[in-house]
Design a protein around this motif. Structure first.
Motif, PDB file in Angstrom:
ATOM      1  N   LEU A   8      13.573  -5.543  -7.453  1.00 37.28           N
ATOM      2  CA  LEU A   8      12.330  -5.320  -6.717  1.00 37.28           C
ATOM      3  C   LEU A   8      11.661  -4.025  -7.181  1.00 37.28           C
ATOM      4  N   ALA A  67       4.842 -11.204  -5.947  1.00 35.66           N
ATOM      5  CA  ALA A  67       4.895  -9.968  -5.164  1.00 35.66           C
ATOM      6  C   ALA A  67       3.500  -9.472  -4.823  1.00 35.66           C
ATOM      7  N   PHE A 100      10.110 -10.116   0.540  1.00 34.99           N
ATOM      8  CA  PHE A 100      10.071 -10.271  -0.916  1.00 34.99           C
ATOM      9  C   PHE A 100      11.231 -11.137  -1.389  1.00 34.99           C
TER      10      PHE A 100
END
Length: 448
Positions: A73, A42, A59
């Motif tokens: 996330l 990330a 992502f």
């Protein structure tokens, strides 16, 4: 005006020393950052996209291979922000409807702020190419999988690193760790591997007595040889020299658990987690220590569930959860789940032992015995991982024989295994005190 419409700083991440290499490893001031794969991926995306934002779709595609939830996330970003808080000028902005963006805020913290890199990166006077440091760090991460394949892979990587940079101390420390993990776990390898690892550390100590991670690594090796008095003094030195190192606290926690100080081990593992919340192994051992310290069955399961919530992709944590569920409330569906786990050389070293326990505890006697028999010719330090299964099968005499054999070998994880709640029945045996006395008699350097 909405906050995501602010004019962002024109300061490039590279200008403060924050960069990503071709392999996706992130470095700050030439030190590879100690980040697990998801967080590393990330942060790499954010750096590569700067000054633009990264969408949730990107992502999901590039970091989670399409299987990402909003919660995972958000948790990843929260953990990244926590780590990056050591550098006050680096921010991760959440942009509603757009995703996330990295920004550099001038004036928060002086650019000389030191970021906590991986263990050993600050030691050694040898300057190496960032890719060498990244390979060294990657080998450390591979080791954390604790499987025969992982040990082979990590040792291959680190031997290549040492061939490129023979005087690079962090690589030598990882090599020592490779040898130690292989021997202590009981996977194929020379029983003298711990002594070989200690010799590597001795050569490092002569070259650089203050090398980062040296004292904690040496203490871990001494614990592996059951030289607990020497190890205790070495752990104390390590804690004084590196109080911000999660490995130092984790290794100290293992020492405390092995020597019967479960409540103190809880504190040590908690300190390790506070410094590095990404390690599944730390979460498991923290839960193990809580159980050994007298937690109730419901609390034991609760801690196992929490570990799994934080580390849902870890086979180690999933198996630990199955084991604790079986301990607290044996149900046939737990055996069904355990039977569907495929074992290979890439599996966690305790996988077969944990699965055999779940099967035995939940009524699948034949399946448990089959797994135990499959490892009948393995080293004794592997065979003792089936202690809990043997106890659940009412084969306590067989379990005691394995404990005696492992105690005679004189090294390995037996002292920690004896602290596991599943093995508590062994404490009722008349031979138990003599076994403990034998383990803790291995205190002299002459036992090397």
């Amino acid at each position: 005006m909405q906050p995501w419409h602010r004019n962002i700083s024109g300061i490039a991440p590279a200008s403060i020393g924050l960069m990503v290499d071709q392999y996706g490893f992130v470095a700050y001031k030439n030190s590879v950052l100690d980040l697990p794969p998801k967080e590393r991926g990330a942060l790499s995306l954010l750096l590569q996209a700067w000054p633009k934002s990264v969408s949730k779709k990107d992502f999901a595609l590039h970091v989670w291979n399409g299987r990402m939830s909003n919660e995972s996330l958000a948790r990843c970003m929260a953990q990244l922000r926590r780590v990056l808080s050591h550098i006050g000028m680096i921010k991760i902005d959440s942009l509603y409807g757009l995703g996330y963006r990295l920004s550099i805020q001038p004036g928060d913290v002086d650019a000389s702020t030191q970021f906590p890199a991986d263990r050993g990166q600050q030691s050694g006077t040898v300057k190496v190419h960032p890719s060498v440091a990244a390979a060294c760090f990657y080998a450390q991460q591979v080791l954390q999988n604790h499987s025969p394949t992982a040990y082979d892979r990590a040792e291959s990587i680190i031997n290549h690193v040492i061939s490129q940079a023979p005087d690079y101390i962090p690589a030598q420390l990882v090599l020592a760790q490779c040898k130690a993990n292989r021997a202590i776990s009981g996977t194929p390898g020379s029983p003298q591997a711990i002594d070989e690892a200690l010799k590597i550390l001795a050569s490092i100590e002569r070259a650089e007595p203050g090398a980062s991670g040296l004292h904690s690594q040496k203490a871990y090796l001494l614990d592996g040889k059951w030289r607990f008095n020497e190890a205790r003094l070495m752990h104390e030195q390590a804690l004084l020299l590196a109080p911000e190192s999660p490995a130092t606290h984790f290794n100290h926690g293992l020492h405390l658990l092995a020597t019967g100080a479960a409540a103190d081990a809880v504190t040590a593992f908690r300190s390790a987690i506070e410094l590095n919340p990404f390690s599944p192994e730390q979460s498991i051992m923290h839960a193990r220590a809580l159980a050994a310290a007298g937690a109730s069955a419901s609390d034991i399961v609760g801690h196992a569930r929490e570990a799994y919530r934080i580390h849902p992709d870890s086979q180690q944590v999933y198996l630990y959860l199955l084991g604790m569920l079986a301990f607290a409330d044996p149900q046939p569906e737990l055996a069904h789940a355990a039977r569907h786990i495929t074992l290979s050389r890439s599996s966690w070293i305790y996988a077969a032992g944990t699965i055999s326990y779940v099967l035995a505890q939940c009524g699948d006697r034949e399946g448990a015995l089959e797994l135990i028999a499959a490892q009948a010719t393995a080293s004794v330090n592997i065979r003792v991982t089936h202690l809990a299964a043997l106890i659940a099968l009412d084969l306590v005499d067989d379990a005691v024989l394995r404990v005696k054999e492992a105690a005679h070998v004189g090294y390995g994880n037996l002292p920690i295994l004896l602290s596991f709640v599943e093995n508590a029945a062994l404490k009722q045996r008349s031979e138990y005190s003599a076994i403990l006395a034998h383990i803790f008699s291995s205190q002299s350097p002459s036992n090397t």
